[in-house]
Write a protein that holds these residues in place. Structure first.
Motif, mmCIF file in Angstrom:
data_model
loop_
_atom_site.group_PDB
_atom_site.id
_atom_site.type_symbol
_atom_site.label_atom_id
_atom_site.label_comp_id
_atom_site.label_asym_id
_atom_site.label_seq_id
_atom_site.Cartn_x
_atom_site.Cartn_y
_atom_site.Cartn_z
ATOM 1 N N MET A 63 0.850 -1.173 0.000
ATOM 2 C CA MET A 63 0.000 0.000 0.000
ATOM 3 C C MET A 63 0.893 1.232 0.000
ATOM 4 O O MET A 63 1.936 1.253 0.647
ATOM 5 C CB MET A 63 -0.883 -0.013 1.249
ATOM 6 N N ARG A 64 0.457 2.257 -0.741
ATOM 7 C CA ARG A 64 1.202 3.509 -0.781
ATOM 8 C C ARG A 64 0.227 4.653 -0.971
ATOM 9 O O ARG A 64 -0.906 4.445 -1.417
ATOM 10 C CB ARG A 64 2.257 3.494 -1.868
ATOM 11 N N HIS A 122 -1.322 7.511 -2.914
ATOM 12 C CA HIS A 122 -1.418 7.896 -4.325
ATOM 13 C C HIS A 122 -1.906 9.333 -4.478
ATOM 14 O O HIS A 122 -1.503 10.038 -5.382
ATOM 15 C CB HIS A 122 -2.364 6.938 -5.055
ATOM 16 N N THR A 127 2.960 10.859 -5.957
ATOM 17 C CA THR A 127 1.773 11.285 -5.234
ATOM 18 C C THR A 127 1.208 12.571 -5.825
ATOM 19 O O THR A 127 1.942 13.532 -6.057
ATOM 20 C CB THR A 127 2.098 11.502 -3.749
#
Length: 130
Positions: free
Chosen positions: A1-2, A4, A52
């Motif tokens: 998970m990151r 975005h 991001t």
């Protein structure tokens, strides 16, 4: 998970786009009409165009305004951006007329400063301190 996407609520999307691109140096990624005067408007770092995204989100919900205004009243930044050198970025931005609510301050392993984004938010810039 990151992560975005993250967002800041802005009073005026056109002014926010100008400030975040022309002053802070981000680049526009998406600009999609979503009905009426609002747009899905995001910016990214030119150093990481696929990284991001920051959504310049219209301030439409009353709770969002209350939250954002309370943070500003208490001097609390809504978000933080990493910079290579807080002191240099502080001087560059001051030269462009940006108002700071906190000058560069060393706080343990980081140095921070806080600016007014002209769109209703306080933004902290930070760098790791050797």
């Amino acid at each position: 998970m990151r992560i975005h996407l993250t967002s800041v609520f802005v009073d005026d999307q056109a002014e926010a786009l100008r400030f975040y691109t022309e002053v802070l140096g981000f680049v526009k990624k998406h600009d999609v009409p979503v009905g009426g005067e609002h747009r899905w408007l995001t910016v990214v770092s030119p150093e990481d165009p696929d990284g991001t995204e920051l959504l310049l989100e219209p301030l439409g919900h009353p709770a969002a305004r209350t939250y954002r205004d309370a943070l500003v009243a208490d001097g609390i930044p809504l978000t933080q951006f990493a910079v290579d050198d807080v002191h240099a970025e502080y001087e560059r931005l001051r030269g462009l007329g940006v108002r700071f609510t906190q000058e560069p301050l060393r706080m343990g392993p980081v140095t921070t400063a806080v600016l007014d984004d002209t769109c209703g938010n306080l933004v902290q810039i930070a760098t790791q301190t050797p």
